[in-house]
Design a protein around this motif. Sequence first.
Motif, short mmCIF file in Angstrom:
data_model
loop_
_atom_site.label_atom_id
_atom_site.label_comp_id
_atom_site.label_asym_id
_atom_site.label_seq_id
_atom_site.Cartn_x
_atom_site.Cartn_y
_atom_site.Cartn_z
N ARG A 184 0.83 -1.21 0.00
CA ARG A 184 0.00 0.00 0.00
C ARG A 184 0.86 1.26 0.00
N TYR A 276 -7.67 1.07 0.57
CA TYR A 276 -7.50 -0.16 -0.21
C TYR A 276 -8.54 -1.19 0.20
N GLY A 286 -7.04 0.64 -4.71
CA GLY A 286 -6.99 1.89 -3.94
C GLY A 286 -8.19 2.75 -4.28
#
Length: 669
Positions: A184, A276, A286
């Motif tokens: 992420r 996410y 995302g």
Amino acid sequence: MSNTNNNIESVLVENRVFPPDARALQGARISGMPAYEALCAEAAADFEGFWARQAKEHVVWTQPFTRTLDESNAPFYQWFDDGELNVSANCLDKHMGTPVEHKTAIVFEADDGTVTKISYRDLLGRVSQFANVLKAEGIQKGDRVVIYMPMTIEGVIAMQACARIGATHSVVFGGFSAKALQERIIDAGAVAVITANYQLRGGKELPLKAIVDEGIALGGCESIKTVLVYERTLSDWKRVEGRDKSFTEALDALEGQSHECAPVPVGAEHPLFILYTSGSTGKPKGVQHASGGYLLWAKLTMDWTFDLRPDDVFWCTADIGWITGHTYVAYGPLAAGATQVIFEGIPTFPHAGRFWQMIEQHKVSIFYTAPTAIRSLIKAAESDEKVHPKNWDLSSLRILGSVGEPINPEAWMWYHRNIGHEKCPIVDTFWQTETGGHVITPLPGATPLVPGSCTLPLPGIMAAIVDETGKDLPHGAGGMLVIKRPWPSMIRTIWNDPERFKKSYFPEEMGGTIYLAGDGAVRSEDRGYFRITGRIDDVLNVSGHRLGTMEIESALVAKTDLVAEAAVVGRPDDVTGEAVCAFVVLKRGRPTSDEEARKIAAELRSWVAKEIGPIAKPKDIRFGENLPKTRSGKIMRRLLRSIAKGEAITQDTSTLENPAILEQLGQAY
Ligand code: 6R9
């Protein structure tokens, strides 16, 4: 799914209806069905005018908008795009000089029961100071900041401080692994991580900062310049010089400077956050939300769905790592000027009556939780009188809510009787990370309730049920849930992947502009009420958490020393709704003993926990010499689902190369 099927059966014969009583109707913002219908009619007659009116009424704009909806680049819809606002100012500054200024914003109950309260005035001070810290670290409007924090006041402060300076936050749930965090950070291109040394849950101290270090060490996170650490406990943490700072050090460095921080106005379409979530492929999406439309929705649904009143005490039990914790902890309650409870711990510690005890203690009037929590507390109450809700005074409650997955009518009735004492409307709110806030939900002062049904769309939400071509289906026929017109809080795009955004949510076969939710649904013949039947894609819903089957499969096959092939499906579970069931082909062949199978299963579970997070651990693991496949080599997932459920196989298995594997897969570890 037998559980869901049972639910479906009981809902199909569900004819109990609970109209709002006098208490719910009286003084409600939307009081009675004619009031709801009038709003729907207004939205249908003048769609843009309706939303413009709401946006003017509920949002403080530093620069008023003149364009309501821009559809010229659909499905990349834009709302109020020439307007400017600051989301944090709409949650905090707006209340200064009003009766809300000195009202309690947050009642924080720590894992160990310690209670801390903070007023709106003080929260504004703390958010401003922390926003100054972010600025001092060089973080600017448009930068991405990853937040990996426990459920604390500081978690909300971190999010609000980002919003205050126009930085885009991406909160990662504290239960996700180092690897998930790293992915992420890279995808978002984050410049900073805000974390805590430890989190406290169920009496245990769990590391967070160490996981951040581990995630960054996996590589590719060079964009990270700063790691800010909230010292939740007294325990030591390892520092990387030049990169890491505790909150206290960062604040001390600003000693002598103004504690104020002017909110930075941003365009309405400026990305407030990326969150996410799992999709049909291995890579999480995302989900990008805008500032103006999202904030409008957070505020508006507090008013509509929860009918929030000045003396309410609101408690949403969701973690800030999920969308529910964004909209109904970090933004909605503050924008609406509510007093809210934030809870650090877990519902079963130190005992399974904790939620009910907290409702009594804090005089909670609106309680919003997930069916999985309700089901596990029913189980606990049934096996132990001492934690039954009847032991606590729940008379402060006025409205109950449910979110995250379909609520089975049995759990609904228990919630209604034992928690609501048959007096509190239950709002079964259907929505998604992508919708930003509630889209289909009862209104407490208007909608007659039917257990197990999320009832009707909010005014202005053009929800429908269609077939694959986008054609409307009649009531009573199951199909795909869509929303035919855009709405202000909808997902704007998938961060870094606009093509995937179009492909995932706006199928060409339906014209390319209609939002496809990814859930199956059916409308009742009598009232046209919506009932969600579950995901129609490869997404599982385990305890209200979304997990992609492909994501778990990729994690399993990444264990290259052991696993040759893996397939993951869901099966019903009484408490968690769905459970993860993995079918695994080992490189070394099938385990030769139960003992070996159990050992490997344990190893695979901890591997998945490391790759994704403990929530993704398969409950059942079944080993076969190979997986059942069609002649063209496709894994027969429907067959796997039947095996996972333990139901009789009705599919045609004549094409199976090796029918013996059906027997092999019969045993779960
Ligand atoms: C808010 C949230 C979204 C998925 C969604 C659906 C399921 C959520 C529901 C529900 C039936 C409800 N879902 N609420 N199903 N009734 N009231 O949970 O967002 O984590 O993105 O999950 O959850 O399947 O598509 P998210």
